[in-house]
Design an enzyme around this catalytic site. Sequence first.
Site, PDB file in Angstrom:
ATOM      1  N   THR A  56       0.832  -1.196   0.000  1.00 13.19           N
ATOM      2  CA  THR A  56       0.000   0.000   0.000  1.00 13.19           C
ATOM      3  C   THR A  56       0.870   1.251   0.000  1.00 13.19           C
ATOM      4  O   THR A  56       1.938   1.281   0.605  1.00 13.19           O
ATOM      5  CB  THR A  56      -0.945   0.050   1.217  1.00 13.19           C
ATOM      6  OG1 THR A  56      -0.184   0.261   2.410  1.00 13.19           O
ATOM      7  CG2 THR A  56      -1.749  -1.223   1.342  1.00 13.19           C
ATOM      8  N   GLU A  57       0.364   2.254  -0.671  1.00 16.78           N
ATOM      9  CA  GLU A  57       1.089   3.516  -0.822  1.00 16.78           C
ATOM     10  C   GLU A  57       1.352   4.186   0.516  1.00 16.78           C
ATOM     11  O   GLU A  57       2.328   4.929   0.675  1.00 16.78           O
ATOM     12  CB  GLU A  57       0.246   4.422  -1.723  1.00 16.78           C
ATOM     13  CG  GLU A  57       0.864   5.721  -2.133  1.00 16.78           C
ATOM     14  CD  GLU A  57      -0.067   6.478  -3.055  1.00 16.78           C
ATOM     15  OE1 GLU A  57      -0.215   7.695  -2.845  1.00 16.78           O
ATOM     16  OE2 GLU A  57      -0.649   5.861  -3.973  1.00 16.78           O
TER      17      GLU A  57
END
Length: 225
Positions: A56-57
């Site tokens: 995930t970013e």
Amino acid sequence: MTDTLEHLDRGPLNRDELAAAVARDIPAGSVVNLGIGQPTTVADHLSADSGVILHTENGMLGMGPEAHGEQIDTDLTNAGKIPVTELPGAAYFHHADSFAMMRGGHLDVCVMGAFQVSDHGDLANWSTGASDAIPAVGGAMDLAIGAKSVYVMMSLFAKDGAPKLVSHCNYPLTGKRCVRRIYSDVAIIDIDADHGAAVLQTFGVSVAELQDKLGIPLRASGLVR
């Protein structure tokens, strides 16, 4: 993926069917980023033995499916602020480290939405260019160039019927010649930067009908990743 090109007896695909199609095609052992919005639903269709590791970013490796009910931890979300679960061995790190992974070529696949994709792989997914539009580029540019393969999930036609797969994007570009495959409600299409679009499967529409609606050259492809 099956070996049938045209599925005239079913389609268009709904969101869950589309997410399942993407999940099936992600190679085992891949490190994958799922973009905000529709792509996050892919996580719910990855089997426990897929070997796929979700990144995930906002700084997590080893994300699981969306959290529901008592599973919800308000401190555990994906980049779209959706509550998620963690898988055994999950790790957390600074946002800057997450972007270093993206920019450093450490992601095998990213799945993103799009406003437009050109038949040579240009991606436009952060702004329509309208004066009242709210731009939302986020990490899309980093993902588009940093991931080894870029998959796009989108409806193939806008609400007014305009094609989203075009010969040239007229929205601001996110990245050039970066999209490898489009997963849409009516077709799965491979994109080659030099040779254009090749249809892998259609749903509820024939290749010939799709060709007429899109108005760009389409090839019927052998079913290869």
